[in-house]
Write a protein that holds these residues in place. Sequence first.
Motif, PDB file in Angstrom:
ATOM      1  N   ALA A 174       5.012  -2.655  -0.670  1.00 24.02           N
ATOM      2  CA  ALA A 174       5.184  -1.260  -0.339  1.00 24.02           C
ATOM      3  C   ALA A 174       4.273  -1.020   0.635  1.00 24.02           C
ATOM      4  CB  ALA A 174       4.405  -0.340  -1.438  1.00 24.02           C
ATOM      5  N   ALA A 178       5.469  -0.965   5.921  1.00 32.68           N
ATOM      6  CA  ALA A 178       5.737   0.334   5.879  1.00 32.68           C
ATOM      7  C   ALA A 178       5.716   1.210   7.039  1.00 32.68           C
ATOM      8  CB  ALA A 178       4.619   0.964   4.720  1.00 32.68           C
ATOM      9  N   GLU A 300       7.936   5.830   4.022  1.00 31.95           N
ATOM     10  CA  GLU A 300       9.120   5.636   4.913  1.00 31.95           C
ATOM     11  C   GLU A 300       8.749   6.614   6.245  1.00 31.95           C
ATOM     12  OE1 GLU A 300      11.035   3.133   4.401  1.00 31.95           O
ATOM     13  OE2 GLU A 300      10.930   2.600   2.383  1.00 31.95           O
ATOM     14  N   THR A 304       9.148   9.370   2.783  1.00 29.12           N
ATOM     15  CA  THR A 304       9.704   8.948   1.473  1.00 29.12           C
ATOM     16  C   THR A 304       8.674   8.105   1.095  1.00 29.12           C
ATOM     17  OG1 THR A 304      11.895   9.078   1.484  1.00 29.12           O
ATOM     18  CG2 THR A 304      11.078   7.650  -0.216  1.00 29.12           C
ATOM     19  N   ARG A 306       6.264   5.049  -0.392  1.00 32.87           N
ATOM     20  CA  ARG A 306       6.571   3.735  -1.088  1.00 32.87           C
ATOM     21  C   ARG A 306       5.246   3.408  -1.955  1.00 32.87           C
ATOM     22  NH1 ARG A 306       9.160   0.228   3.685  1.00 32.87           N
ATOM     23  NH2 ARG A 306       7.735  -1.441   2.773  1.00 32.87           N
ATOM     24  N   GLY A 307       4.113   3.653  -1.693  1.00 38.65           N
ATOM     25  CA  GLY A 307       3.069   3.092  -2.486  1.00 38.65           C
ATOM     26  C   GLY A 307       1.489   3.998  -2.298  1.00 38.65           C
ATOM     27  N   MET A 341       7.417   7.066  -6.650  1.00 38.31           N
ATOM     28  CA  MET A 341       6.801   5.871  -5.768  1.00 38.31           C
ATOM     29  C   MET A 341       7.213   4.622  -6.361  1.00 38.31           C
ATOM     30  SD  MET A 341       2.835   6.420  -5.854  1.00 38.31           S
ATOM     31  CE  MET A 341       2.992   8.208  -5.673  1.00 38.31           C
ATOM     32  N   ASP A 342       6.954   3.622  -5.546  1.00 39.98           N
ATOM     33  CA  ASP A 342       7.325   2.235  -6.054  1.00 39.98           C
ATOM     34  C   ASP A 342       6.293   1.455  -6.449  1.00 39.98           C
ATOM     35  OD1 ASP A 342      10.102   2.702  -4.973  1.00 39.98           O
ATOM     36  OD2 ASP A 342       9.484   1.789  -3.249  1.00 39.98           O
ATOM     37  N   ASN A 395       9.717  13.736  -2.048  1.00 39.88           N
ATOM     38  CA  ASN A 395       9.319  13.017  -2.997  1.00 39.88           C
ATOM     39  C   ASN A 395       9.137  13.376  -4.249  1.00 39.88           C
ATOM     40  OD1 ASN A 395       8.279  10.674  -1.592  1.00 39.88           O
ATOM     41  ND2 ASN A 395       7.402  12.342  -0.229  1.00 39.88           N
TER      42      ASN A 395
END
Lengths: 807, 284
Positions: A174, A178, A300, A304, A306-307, A341-342, A395
């Motif tokens: 993540a 990034a 992102e 957005t 990611r982590g 989130m991932d 988000n």
Amino acid sequence: MTATADHEVGRARARKEDARLVTGQTNWTDNITLPGLAQVAFLRSPHAHARITSVNLDAARTAPGVFAVFAGPDVAAEQGSLPCAWPVTEDIVIPNHPPMAVDTVRYAGEIVAAVVARDRYAAADALELIDVEYEALPPVLDMPAALEPGSPKVHAEGNKSYTWTLANGDLDAAFAGAPVVIERTYRQQRLIPEAMEPRAVVVAPVADEFTMWSSTQIPHVLKVMLALVTGIPEHKLRVIAPDVGGGFGSKLQVTAEEVLALILARRLGRPVKWTESRTEGNAAVHHGRDQIQKIRIAAEADGTLRGLDVDLLADMGAYLMIVTPGVPLLGAFMFNAIYKMDAYRFNCTGVFTTKTPTDAYRGAGRPEATYAIEHIMDDLAVHLGQDPLEVRERNWIKHEEFPYTTISGLTYDTGNYEAATALAKDLFQYAELRKEQSARNAASAAVRLGLGVSTYTEMCGLAPSRVLGSLRYAAGGWEHAAIRMLPTGMVEVITGSSAHGQGHETAWSQIVADELGVPFEDVRVLHGDTAISHKGMDTYGSRSLVVGGTALVSACGKVREKARVIAAAMMEVAPTDLEWADGRWAVRGDPDQGKTIGEIAFAAFAAHDLPDGVEPSLDSDATIDPDNFSYPHGTHLCAVEVDTETGWVKIRSYVAVDDIGNVINPLIVDGQLHGGIVQGIAQALFEEAAYDDSGNLVTASLADYLIPSAADVPSFTLARTQTPSTLNPLGVKGVGEAGTIASTPAVVNAIVDALRPFGVTDVAMPCTPERVWRAINSAVNNAPPALGGTTPRQPPAQNQTDGGGAA
Amino acid sequence: MIPASFDYTRPGSVEAAVAALAADEEAKVIAGGQSLLPLLRLRFAYPTLLVDLGGISELRGVRDAGDALEIGALTTHYELTRDPLIAAHAGLLAQAAGTIADPAVRHRGTIGGALSHADPAGDLPAVITALDAVLVVTGPGGSREVSPGDFFADYLTTTLAPGEILTSVRVPKLGDGWGYHYEKFHPTAQAWAIVGVAALARRSNGHVAEARIGLTNMGSTPVRAGAVEAAAAGAEASATAMRAAAQHADQGTSPPSDLRAAADYRRHLARVLTGRALAKAAGV
């Protein structure tokens, strides 16, 4: 005959308990007096860290009116160790915690001796005659320094209590590559819960049995723990929490004072009382918050997420109390908040210092988490040149995506963040305020406008017992309720959740009125006495209505089913021919024929014509363990005006739209929100437990520990959206902590928002005028904006620069 | 409140009170109790005798004494905010009294007690300093009059001799053309001032003919901002001119650094707040 025409649930009933509370007709613990009652006073350490080299009690023991004086060695054999019920890891360090220090003191305020005397004056006078000699040891006050190898040790085992980790998803992936990574460090200052009623305890021994009255949130848990700590058999202990004037978590505790009062009463064979002063309490009541939060997000380019990576240091203080190590864990599930989130990693290290122990304080872990994520979401928005609400909406979990399992592993059942936010923006006049803000910035106005956003959620209804077990908490999270139907149709409700200001008596009465078809006035709620309410898990974590209310509904259902059988016999029909309608059992198809619960209760009392095998009683009880937490959420928006010449912050408007599911009593809900919001504002602007370099608490009185009053806050605009919880029959989510969790980031985000044109990216809490003024000056004089790029940077107001030159 | 034990007397006259005080050097006077009771509660003070002035009716109330108002030492803060003579001739005192603590304190606390306690963070010492009031003190040897500058000696310390009681405060009536403002900067409504500015300005022909400034919490005693007064005298009655004059506000002060504020921030606040207070006093 219909008992009640309208639903009670949802009505803004004035609280039935208030008449006795506000007219002085009730007994607080300190009002309780007994024949032969002796008074206890405690001598407390003036040092943060010291070895006790000698204690001379002779003069105190011979002082007028003194019955007995004890130091640590006198009670060492029987005082046990104060319990920690939440050993969060297998290798956690849980130091011995004697209620009275025996050889070493580890925070200023720790008890070193006790006087039992005829009255409080004699006890206080005798305290001054006790001569304690100390050999000073180095204080341990700073968490990072405490973890250095060479640091002085609070305990022989070292200054680290535990490290606890939660991880899900591929965090490295993540963050690797990034487009946006933002890293921040925030500080949760130490806070002192200031319940209106100070703590007090009375213990009455009768032969080998003991009754304790205590200003506690947890009479049931306390009874079990007292038995375990002192060895007094549990069935010879009765704990009563009479009317209790606030707790906010500070009375969710098994305190040294409670244990010692019990021991001293047993020693002397006479009843004893202890009541703290405000100054004593500020040093000795467990404190709250106190974390250093390193937080990192990867996103992102469009924002957005990611982590999310969280690394906490949590100050335990000098000892672990009942749930001290677990408080940050309640936040572990909330840093990801409403966002998708991932990958997520949470890491927390509990650190010992020579300060008052910390433990649960309104919100307990969740305000800390909410503050950090909501602050860094603002930072992300600024970095991307987006509106803070835009990056949130990108988000958050969409309403059609519920139920949704989050990255931290909780399953949120319902929610509608879009609806709450839209309503809040509308009430707040968000767009108009943004325009005004731009105009003020363009004009380099001395007084700037800042808008703060907090789109919070929280976990309430503590808690599913299997979850608590998996987190290594020692107890469960169920709740109990019982109904006693009286012959005249009156209803006694017994609840295991122990109210201390929440209005249970009113809300529970409303629920029972609807469930049993009885008038609101005919319901009496009993709580807080283990001899009356024999089972319970008490009140904290916004659990009473969500869990205890569910038990209540279940118990009412059992009463109705018992009543159905008797009603059928009374009307000479089959139970299956009856339906519950308009608050009574009526014959299906013949609604004129029916019996109210009151009529049925009298028939059960007389018991003349009951069918064979039917017991002459409608009384019922239920114990309920929840399947999941509940998840209130909402959008709070705060507008502040910041006087850049002085640093003065004025909250101009505050809009709170909360979704707490169904509402039992809107008046009580509004009260919880008002108080909660102010308590969160207090952290943002006013309160901090401050220690000097030698570890003395310098905010020992309310002259120095500033709590806001009604004069210091604006009127709030409250509104609600409703997505009922699917997890309990009432559809409720909990509201006791929502305001506090939401408001702190809303206020601080607003202040920072006002000051971003100067290059300010954060102001440490509490955001006092001096801190705000210095933040402006240091940003203007020294530092370029930490977040470059898209933020338009305005020159500071002319007069502000003049003022800043003074520093 | 669990204080150490003390004796208590409630004399009916100033003479009896002075006699009681003079007979016991560890005696303390109590009026509204809003400063003394916290000290007793915390056992920071161990008086052997409390001499309660509450029974001395001659110490109550506000009297018109020609060019001045004679304010009895037992006059409460609340009474200061509501008294018509104060409103007409010493409005600054009413305004400042209305900012003290909270209603419960204002109904109990007295002007005599607040001044005798001599807390530089208290509001009334700076206000009576700006008002050029005279403090009337009665002791075993009779009465004497003291200026604020001679009354306030140090932090929580006055020049009251053993056996002396502050019996009244004589405040010269403000004449025509005077404006006033008390600018109090306090973090919460109930908190003491971080800095306070008591400003008086007499306007004449669009100018400030005369200004008097008292500063709260800018030293161990209330301070007159003489340099500002000099700079303001004769200046145009404008916000800009008042702000310019106020740049001297921290001259000659020695503000404390404490939990609430560092000294440099207090100096800065004194300048900003004095500018604002002066402007309001001058009606601009």
